[in-house]
Motif scaffolding. Sequence first.
Motif, PDB file in Angstrom:
ATOM      1  N   MET A 178      39.527 117.583 -42.604  1.00  0.00           N
ATOM      2  CA  MET A 178      39.243 116.521 -43.560  1.00  0.00           C
ATOM      3  C   MET A 178      39.065 117.087 -44.971  1.00  0.00           C
ATOM      4  SD  MET A 178      39.068 113.939 -41.391  1.00  0.00           S
ATOM      5  CE  MET A 178      38.376 112.623 -42.378  1.00  0.00           C
ATOM      6  N   THR A 179      39.499 116.320 -45.957  1.00  0.00           N
ATOM      7  CA  THR A 179      39.254 116.641 -47.359  1.00  0.00           C
ATOM      8  C   THR A 179      38.680 115.390 -48.010  1.00  0.00           C
ATOM      9  OG1 THR A 179      41.138 118.149 -47.386  1.00  0.00           O
ATOM     10  CG2 THR A 179      40.257 117.465 -49.524  1.00  0.00           C
ATOM     11  N   VAL A 180      37.549 115.543 -48.671  1.00  0.00           N
ATOM     12  CA  VAL A 180      36.902 114.425 -49.367  1.00  0.00           C
ATOM     13  C   VAL A 180      36.931 114.707 -50.862  1.00  0.00           C
ATOM     14  CG1 VAL A 180      34.787 113.073 -49.622  1.00  0.00           C
ATOM     15  CG2 VAL A 180      35.391 114.017 -47.386  1.00  0.00           C
ATOM     16  N   GLY A 181      37.664 113.868 -51.601  1.00  0.00           N
ATOM     17  CA  GLY A 181      37.763 114.045 -53.055  1.00  0.00           C
ATOM     18  C   GLY A 181      38.322 115.414 -53.413  1.00  0.00           C
ATOM     19  N   ASN A 182      37.624 116.113 -54.304  1.00  0.00           N
ATOM     20  CA  ASN A 182      38.057 117.441 -54.757  1.00  0.00           C
ATOM     21  C   ASN A 182      37.387 118.572 -53.982  1.00  0.00           C
ATOM     22  OD1 ASN A 182      39.734 116.356 -56.779  1.00  0.00           O
ATOM     23  ND2 ASN A 182      37.971 116.114 -58.152  1.00  0.00           N
ATOM     24  N   LYS A 183      36.647 118.244 -52.940  1.00  0.00           N
ATOM     25  CA  LYS A 183      35.949 119.273 -52.169  1.00  0.00           C
ATOM     26  C   LYS A 183      36.939 120.030 -51.285  1.00  0.00           C
ATOM     27  CE  LYS A 183      31.726 116.526 -52.025  1.00  0.00           C
ATOM     28  NZ  LYS A 183      30.808 115.752 -51.173  1.00  0.00           N
ATOM     29  N   PRO A 184      36.572 121.249 -50.879  1.00  0.00           N
ATOM     30  CA  PRO A 184      37.455 122.015 -49.978  1.00  0.00           C
ATOM     31  C   PRO A 184      37.595 121.332 -48.620  1.00  0.00           C
ATOM     32  CG  PRO A 184      35.726 123.413 -50.903  1.00  0.00           C
ATOM     33  CD  PRO A 184      35.388 122.009 -51.270  1.00  0.00           C
ATOM     34  N   GLN A 185      38.713 121.586 -47.979  1.00  0.00           N
ATOM     35  CA  GLN A 185      38.946 121.030 -46.644  1.00  0.00           C
ATOM     36  C   GLN A 185      37.943 121.608 -45.650  1.00  0.00           C
ATOM     37  OE1 GLN A 185      43.024 120.437 -44.741  1.00  0.00           O
ATOM     38  NE2 GLN A 185      42.323 122.232 -43.641  1.00  0.00           N
ATOM     39  N   PHE A 186      37.452 120.761 -44.750  1.00  0.00           N
ATOM     40  CA  PHE A 186      36.568 121.223 -43.684  1.00  0.00           C
ATOM     41  C   PHE A 186      37.099 120.698 -42.357  1.00  0.00           C
ATOM     42  CE2 PHE A 186      34.956 117.128 -45.019  1.00  0.00           C
ATOM     43  CZ  PHE A 186      34.580 116.497 -43.848  1.00  0.00           C
ATOM     44  N   PHE A 187      36.726 121.367 -41.287  1.00  0.00           N
ATOM     45  CA  PHE A 187      37.167 120.976 -39.951  1.00  0.00           C
ATOM     46  C   PHE A 187      35.993 120.342 -39.209  1.00  0.00           C
ATOM     47  CE2 PHE A 187      40.221 124.029 -41.293  1.00  0.00           C
ATOM     48  CZ  PHE A 187      41.413 123.645 -40.699  1.00  0.00           C
ATOM     49  N   HIS A 188      36.170 119.074 -38.832  1.00  0.00           N
ATOM     50  CA  HIS A 188      35.111 118.372 -38.104  1.00  0.00           C
ATOM     51  C   HIS A 188      35.499 118.348 -36.630  1.00  0.00           C
ATOM     52  CE1 HIS A 188      31.582 115.637 -38.618  1.00  0.00           C
ATOM     53  NE2 HIS A 188      31.786 115.668 -37.333  1.00  0.00           N
ATOM     54  N   THR A 189      34.625 118.916 -35.799  1.00  0.00           N
ATOM     55  CA  THR A 189      34.911 119.071 -34.373  1.00  0.00           C
ATOM     56  C   THR A 189      34.044 118.139 -33.538  1.00  0.00           C
ATOM     57  OG1 THR A 189      35.459 121.391 -34.752  1.00  0.00           O
ATOM     58  CG2 THR A 189      35.002 120.737 -32.478  1.00  0.00           C
ATOM     59  N   PHE A 190      34.681 117.446 -32.598  1.00  0.00           N
ATOM     60  CA  PHE A 190      33.978 116.563 -31.673  1.00  0.00           C
ATOM     61  C   PHE A 190      34.216 117.057 -30.251  1.00  0.00           C
ATOM     62  CE2 PHE A 190      34.949 114.072 -35.410  1.00  0.00           C
ATOM     63  CZ  PHE A 190      33.753 113.422 -35.671  1.00  0.00           C
TER      64      PHE A 190
END
Length: 198
Positions: A178-190
Amino acid sequence: MTLSSCILITIPVCISAILMQTYFDSRKYKRIPHLIVLLSFLFPTLSHAQYIDNENCRISFKSYENHQGKLEYNKEGIIYQFIPNSNAWKVIIKNNTDETVWLNWKQAGFIVNGRASGISLYPFTTDEAPLETIKHNQEINRTITATNLITEKGISKIYHKKKFRKNGRTSVTIVFPMTVGNKPQFFHTFNFTVTKDN
């Protein structure tokens, strides 16, 4: 760490402490039957199912709070909802942030019992899924499966209730970049656990 995370950690620790104290007291006073009665009262609450699919399999988060009848998680204004099925999982992602959110399906992962794979969107093909944009106050609704379950013969199931042995289970992990706005991409794990309901 959020308040709900602290509560989720504290409750099992307290229950474990009570059970250990009861166990050692029961050994001291030879009251083992009382421990069995106590465990039988606690078991239904500890084994509470979150979501039951149309094949009577129960699916629950491994590390997030479970609510009866739904698999939903809210992180920083993004709501993730999962509707599992043995053939495919429906995913609804709502963007309640003030920013645009991007989901990179090409880097997403669908892991079944430790076997990693990419994600295929319905209609299921082995083609790479695109980068998806979710604008402020909008949502996406997608049906997904693991790409390695798609073969020339058809699409295999994610899990099989008939293949669950006694106390058997299937582990499912879904990873969203996921990328939110100008923030770095992060990986959200479920992480999910699938078991028989009866």
